[in-house]
Write a protein that holds these residues in place. Structure first.
Motif, mmCIF file in Angstrom:
data_model
loop_
_atom_site.group_PDB
_atom_site.id
_atom_site.type_symbol
_atom_site.label_atom_id
_atom_site.label_comp_id
_atom_site.label_asym_id
_atom_site.label_seq_id
_atom_site.Cartn_x
_atom_site.Cartn_y
_atom_site.Cartn_z
ATOM 1 N N ALA A 1 0.835 -1.204 0.000
ATOM 2 C CA ALA A 1 0.000 0.000 0.000
ATOM 3 C C ALA A 1 0.868 1.251 0.000
ATOM 4 N N GLY A 2 1.956 1.240 0.755
ATOM 5 C CA GLY A 2 2.861 2.382 0.776
ATOM 6 C C GLY A 2 3.523 2.600 -0.573
ATOM 7 N N THR A 3 3.929 1.509 -1.210
ATOM 8 C CA THR A 3 4.565 1.609 -2.525
ATOM 9 C C THR A 3 3.583 2.171 -3.558
ATOM 10 N N VAL A 4 2.360 1.666 -3.558
ATOM 11 C CA VAL A 4 1.358 2.149 -4.504
ATOM 12 C C VAL A 4 1.040 3.618 -4.236
ATOM 13 N N THR A 5 0.971 3.998 -2.961
ATOM 14 C CA THR A 5 0.692 5.391 -2.622
ATOM 15 C C THR A 5 1.795 6.305 -3.120
ATOM 16 N N ILE A 6 3.030 5.922 -2.901
ATOM 17 C CA ILE A 6 4.158 6.751 -3.325
ATOM 18 C C ILE A 6 4.210 6.837 -4.849
ATOM 19 N N LEU A 7 4.000 5.729 -5.528
ATOM 20 C CA LEU A 7 4.000 5.765 -6.999
ATOM 21 C C LEU A 7 2.841 6.607 -7.534
ATOM 22 N N GLY A 8 1.673 6.471 -6.933
ATOM 23 C CA GLY A 8 0.527 7.253 -7.377
ATOM 24 C C GLY A 8 0.752 8.741 -7.176
ATOM 25 N N MET A 9 1.297 9.116 -6.023
ATOM 26 C CA MET A 9 1.579 10.525 -5.779
ATOM 27 C C MET A 9 2.659 11.032 -6.723
ATOM 28 N N GLY A 10 3.618 10.171 -7.049
ATOM 29 C CA GLY A 10 4.658 10.564 -7.997
ATOM 30 C C GLY A 10 4.080 10.870 -9.367
ATOM 31 N N VAL A 11 3.137 10.037 -9.817
ATOM 32 C CA VAL A 11 2.500 10.269 -11.109
ATOM 33 C C VAL A 11 1.718 11.577 -11.087
ATOM 34 N N VAL A 12 0.962 11.815 -10.008
ATOM 35 C CA VAL A 12 0.166 13.039 -9.904
ATOM 36 C C VAL A 12 1.066 14.268 -9.928
ATOM 37 N N PHE A 13 2.117 14.258 -9.131
ATOM 38 C CA PHE A 13 2.992 15.426 -9.086
ATOM 39 C C PHE A 13 3.784 15.604 -10.380
ATOM 40 N N PHE A 14 4.078 14.521 -11.079
ATOM 41 C CA PHE A 14 4.728 14.627 -12.381
ATOM 42 C C PHE A 14 3.834 15.381 -13.360
ATOM 43 N N PHE A 15 2.538 15.006 -13.413
ATOM 44 C CA PHE A 15 1.635 15.696 -14.331
ATOM 45 C C PHE A 15 1.352 17.123 -13.882
ATOM 46 N N LEU A 16 1.360 17.380 -12.577
ATOM 47 C CA LEU A 16 1.214 18.758 -12.113
ATOM 48 C C LEU A 16 2.410 19.603 -12.551
ATOM 49 N N ALA A 17 3.597 19.009 -12.524
ATOM 50 C CA ALA A 17 4.776 19.727 -12.989
ATOM 51 C C ALA A 17 4.669 20.017 -14.492
ATOM 52 N N LEU A 18 4.168 19.041 -15.265
ATOM 53 C CA LEU A 18 3.978 19.277 -16.699
ATOM 54 C C LEU A 18 2.965 20.397 -16.946
#
Length: 98
Positions: free
Chosen positions: A9-26
Motif C-alpha cells: 500500500a505504501g509503494t502504490v501510494t508513493i508511486l501514485g503521488m509521484g504520477v500526480v505530481f509529475f503531471f502537475l509539474a507538466l
C-alpha cells in the motif's frame, strides 16, 4: 520480492503521488509557456497580437456574454422534445412518477 500488505500500500501510494505530481509539474511548465506567450499580464505579446487583432475584428459583438449558453440549451431541449421533462425540483427518491 515479498511485501506485506502495508508495504505494498505504501509503494502504490508513493508511486501514485509521484504520477500526480509529475503531471502537475507538466501542467505548470505548460502554463509558464503560455504565460510567456501572453507576456505575463494576460495580454498577448507583440508577436502574438497581430493575428489576434484580425480575429477580434471579425468576432461578433458581445461574444463574452454567457446568456447564449442558456438559450442554446433551451433551443436544443425544445428541438429534442425533452423540454417538458426538465425540472428544477430536487431529486426525491420516494417519488415513483419519473
Amino acid at each position: 520480492m515479498d511485501q506485506t500488505p502495508i508495504a505494498f500500500a505504501g509503494t502504490v501510494t508513493i508511486l501514485g503521488m509521484g504520477v500526480v505530481f509529475f503531471f502537475l509539474a507538466l501542467l505548470s511548465l505548460g502554463m509558464a509557456g503560455l504565460r510567456r506567450g501572453y507576456g505575463g499580464d494576460g495580454q498577448p505579446s507583440a508577436a502574438a497580437a497581430a493575428p489576434a487583432q484580425a480575429d477580434s475584428a471579425a468576432a461578433a459583438p458581445g461574444r463574452h456574454d454567457a446568456r447564449w449558453v442558456a438559450a442554446a440549451v433551451a433551443a436544443w431541449l425544445a428541438g429534442q422534445g425533452q423540454f417538458d421533462e426538465v425540472s428544477a425540483a430536487p431529486w426525491d427518491p420516494t417519488r415513483r412518477d419519473r
